[in-house]
Design an enzyme around this catalytic site. Structure first.
Site, PDB file in Angstrom:
ATOM      1  N   ASP A  27       1.057  -1.407   3.411  1.00 38.30           N
ATOM      2  CA  ASP A  27       0.007  -0.388   3.413  1.00 38.30           C
ATOM      3  C   ASP A  27       0.465   0.844   4.197  1.00 38.30           C
ATOM      4  OD1 ASP A  27      -2.418   0.746   2.898  1.00 38.30           O
ATOM      5  OD2 ASP A  27      -3.532  -0.392   4.401  1.00 38.30           O
ATOM      6  N   ASN A  29       1.461   3.971   2.618  1.00 42.71           N
ATOM      7  CA  ASN A  29       2.344   4.934   1.928  1.00 42.71           C
ATOM      8  C   ASN A  29       1.677   6.300   1.795  1.00 42.71           C
ATOM      9  OD1 ASN A  29       3.972   2.740   1.533  1.00 42.71           O
ATOM     10  ND2 ASN A  29       3.610   2.573  -0.676  1.00 42.71           N
ATOM     11  N   ARG A  31      -0.729   7.678   3.668  1.00 38.92           N
ATOM     12  CA  ARG A  31      -0.815   8.387   4.951  1.00 38.92           C
ATOM     13  C   ARG A  31       0.555   8.912   5.375  1.00 38.92           C
ATOM     14  NH1 ARG A  31      -3.788   3.565   7.621  1.00 38.92           N
ATOM     15  NH2 ARG A  31      -3.382   2.755   5.534  1.00 38.92           N
ATOM     16  N   HIS A  44       5.094   6.363  -1.821  1.00 43.50           N
ATOM     17  CA  HIS A  44       5.422   5.114  -2.535  1.00 43.50           C
ATOM     18  C   HIS A  44       6.941   4.998  -2.737  1.00 43.50           C
ATOM     19  CE1 HIS A  44       1.244   4.377  -2.963  1.00 43.50           C
ATOM     20  NE2 HIS A  44       1.014   5.296  -3.868  1.00 43.50           N
ATOM     21  N   SER A  72      -2.500  -3.854  -6.561  1.00 43.64           N
ATOM     22  CA  SER A  72      -3.658  -4.744  -6.706  1.00 43.64           C
ATOM     23  C   SER A  72      -4.418  -4.416  -7.999  1.00 43.64           C
ATOM     24  CB  SER A  72      -4.596  -4.578  -5.506  1.00 43.64           C
ATOM     25  OG  SER A  72      -5.253  -3.333  -5.580  1.00 43.64           O
ATOM     26  N   LEU A 138      16.574 -16.852  -1.513  1.00 43.24           N
ATOM     27  CA  LEU A 138      15.258 -16.288  -1.187  1.00 43.24           C
ATOM     28  C   LEU A 138      14.425 -16.168  -2.461  1.00 43.24           C
ATOM     29  CD1 LEU A 138      13.418 -14.706   0.946  1.00 43.24           C
ATOM     30  CD2 LEU A 138      14.441 -12.629  -0.003  1.00 43.24           C
ATOM     31  N   ARG A 195       0.469  -7.205   7.841  1.00 42.60           N
ATOM     32  CA  ARG A 195      -0.125  -6.025   7.204  1.00 42.60           C
ATOM     33  C   ARG A 195       0.295  -4.801   8.002  1.00 42.60           C
ATOM     34  NH1 ARG A 195      -5.513  -4.928   3.940  1.00 42.60           N
ATOM     35  NH2 ARG A 195      -5.092  -2.737   3.532  1.00 42.60           N
ATOM     36  N   ARG A 201      -7.477  -5.989   7.360  1.00 45.32           N
ATOM     37  CA  ARG A 201      -8.181  -6.550   6.203  1.00 45.32           C
ATOM     38  C   ARG A 201      -7.221  -7.399   5.394  1.00 45.32           C
ATOM     39  NH1 ARG A 201     -10.058  -1.217   5.908  1.00 45.32           N
ATOM     40  NH2 ARG A 201      -8.301  -0.563   4.635  1.00 45.32           N
ATOM     41  N   SER A 203      -7.800  -7.673   1.971  1.00 42.98           N
ATOM     42  CA  SER A 203      -7.743  -6.953   0.695  1.00 42.98           C
ATOM     43  C   SER A 203      -7.460  -7.845  -0.506  1.00 42.98           C
ATOM     44  CB  SER A 203      -6.716  -5.814   0.761  1.00 42.98           C
ATOM     45  OG  SER A 203      -7.113  -4.883   1.731  1.00 42.98           O
TER      46      SER A 203
HETATM   47  C1  FPP Z   1      -0.527   0.853  -0.204  1.00 45.33           C
HETATM   48  O1  FPP Z   1      -0.437   2.107   0.414  1.00 45.33           O
HETATM   49  C2  FPP Z   1       0.624   0.639  -1.066  1.00 45.33           C
HETATM   50  C3  FPP Z   1       0.561   0.497  -2.415  1.00 45.33           C
HETATM   51  C4  FPP Z   1      -0.702   0.545  -3.159  1.00 45.33           C
HETATM   52  C5  FPP Z   1       1.758   0.336  -3.248  1.00 45.33           C
HETATM   53  C6  FPP Z   1       2.897  -0.414  -2.660  1.00 45.33           C
HETATM   54  C7  FPP Z   1       4.126   0.003  -3.408  1.00 45.33           C
HETATM   55  C8  FPP Z   1       5.342   0.163  -2.887  1.00 45.33           C
HETATM   56  C9  FPP Z   1       5.672  -0.192  -1.512  1.00 45.33           C
HETATM   57  C10 FPP Z   1       6.468   0.754  -3.681  1.00 45.33           C
HETATM   58  C11 FPP Z   1       6.903  -0.007  -4.853  1.00 45.33           C
HETATM   59  C12 FPP Z   1       7.247  -1.418  -4.577  1.00 45.33           C
HETATM   60  C13 FPP Z   1       8.013  -2.160  -5.364  1.00 45.33           C
HETATM   61  C14 FPP Z   1       8.204  -3.591  -5.072  1.00 45.33           C
HETATM   62  C15 FPP Z   1       8.690  -1.599  -6.518  1.00 45.33           C
HETATM   63  P1  FPP Z   1      -1.609   3.157   0.167  1.00 45.33           P
HETATM   64  O2  FPP Z   1      -1.238   3.999  -0.999  1.00 45.33           O
HETATM   65  O3  FPP Z   1      -2.928   2.460   0.018  1.00 45.33           O
HETATM   66  O4  FPP Z   1      -1.551   3.976   1.519  1.00 45.33           O
HETATM   67  P2  FPP Z   1      -2.769   4.655   2.296  1.00 45.33           P
HETATM   68  O5  FPP Z   1      -3.687   3.530   2.713  1.00 45.33           O
HETATM   69  O6  FPP Z   1      -2.087   5.304   3.460  1.00 45.33           O
HETATM   70  O7  FPP Z   1      -3.407   5.627   1.367  1.00 45.33           O
END
Ligand code: FPP
Length: 249
Positions: A27, A29, A31, A44, A72, A138, A195, A201, A203
Site C-alpha cells: 500500500d 503507491n 501517496r 505503481h 483487489s 520460493l 502492510r 486494515r 482490506s
Molecule cells: C496500493 O497502493 C497498491 C495497489 C493497488 C497496486 C499494487 C501494485 C503494484 C505494487 C505494482 C504492480 C505489481 C506487480 C506484482 C506487477 P494505492 O494505490 O492504494 O496507494 P495509496 O493508498 O497511497 O493511494
C-alpha cells in the site's frame, strides 16, 4: 546488498526462525507518487521495482512462500486510466521477470477472479505460470482481481456442488475440506502479514488464511519498501511469542 541489509540478514540467519510464508498488502503507491507531484501510475511503476527487491530478499532469507496483494476486486472501481496502467504493469512485470524468476527457482501462482482480465493480461498470467512451474525455492502467490470474501464464497459453492453431486457428505465438511477449496490449497497459512504505508486494515485479504498470522504494520510507502525494510519485519517477527491460543512455552 548494502551493509545494513547484510547485517540484518546475518541477524536473521543467526536467530534461525524465518516465517515460512510472508503475505504483503502493498500500500502507498498513490501517496508516494503524490509526494513527488507525479500521477498515481508512476507510484505503481516504482512499486513494481519493490516487488523485485522483496522477492530477492525472501530468497536470501529462506522464506518459502510470498503472497502479494497486487490488485483487489475493489480496485476495478478505480479510474479506467489507473486500472489499465496497473494491468499494463502486470504484463510488463511478467514479460521482464518471468525468465529470471524461473532461473531463481521461483514458482509463480496467480489467484483471483481472472475471468475479468483482458486477453493480453490473461495470456501473460498463463505464460508466467507455465514458465515458472518447476520453481522449488520460493512460491510466489500474486493475488489479482482478488477478494477474501469472494474466495470464501467460492469455496462454499465448491463444497455445495460436491455435496449435490454426492461426492461429499455434509458432515464431512470440516476445516480441511474448506481449506482444500481455497485458492491457496496446498500452501501453508501466512506466518507474517505485512502492510505498508501505516494503514491498519486487512482490506479483504486472505481472511481465512491469516487467522494466526503475526501482523506487522510498516510506515514505509510500498515503493520505498526495500530488502532492509523486509529484513526489519523478519527481525520483528523473530521477537514475537506465537502461542496459537496456547500458553507460552
Ligand atoms: C496500493 O497502493 C497498491 C495497489 C493497488 C497496486 C499494487 C501494485 C503494484 C505494487 C505494482 C504492480 C505489481 C506487480 C506484482 C506487477 P494505492 O494505490 O492504494 O496507494 P495509496 O493508498 O497511497 O493511494
Amino acid at each position: 546488498m548494502t551493509d545494513t541489509e547484510s547485517d540484518l540478514l546475518a541477524r536473521i540467519h543467526m536467530h534461525g526462525v524465518v516465517p515460512r510464508h510472508v503475505a504483503i498488502i502493498m500500500d502507498g503507491n498513490g501517496r508516494w507518487a503524490r509526494e513527488r507531484h507525479m500521477p498515481r501510475p508512476f507510484g505503481h511503476r516504482s512499486g513494481m521495482k519493490a516487488v523485485r527487491a522483496v522477492v530477492e530478499g525472501c530468497l536470501e532469507a529462506g522464506v518459502k512462500w510470498l503472497s502479494l496483494f497486487a490488485f483487489s476486486q475493489e480496485n476495478w472501481q478505480r479510474p479506467e486510466t489507473e486500472v489499465s496502467a496497473l494491468m499494463s504493469l502486470l504484463e510488463e512485470f511478467i514479460a521482464r521477470e518471468a525468465s529470471d524468476l524461473a532461473a531463481q527457482g521461483v514458482c509463480v501462482h496467480v489467484h483471483g477472479d481472472l475471468d475479468r482480465l483482458s486477453p493480453a493480461a490473461a495470456a501473460a498470467v498463463h505464460r508466467i505460470r507455465h514458465e515458472t512451474a518447476h520453481g522449488a525455492r520460493l512460491g510466489l502467490n500474486l493475488f489479482i482481481s482478488y477478494g477474501g470474501r469472494a474466495e470464501l464464497v467460492r469455496a462454499a459453492r465448491l463444497l455445495a456442488e460436491d455435496v449435490q453431486r454426492g461426492h461429499l457428505a455434509p458432515d464431512a465438511i470440516d476445516e480441511q475440506a474448506f481449506r482444500s477449496r481455497l485458492f491457496t490449497a496446498g500452501c501453508p497459512d501466512p506466518d507474517l502479514l505485512i502492510r505498508t504505508s501505516g494503514e491498519q486494515r486487512l482490506s479483504n485479504f486472505l481472511l481465512w488464511q491469516i487467522a494466526y498470522a503475526e501482523l506487522y504494520i510498516s510506515s514505509v510507502l510500498w515503493p520505498d519498501f526495500d530488502r532492509a525494510a523486509l529484513y526489519e519485519a523478519l527481525c520483528d517477527f523473530q521477537r514475537r511469542d506465537r502461542r496459537f491460543g496456547n500458553v507460552s512455552t
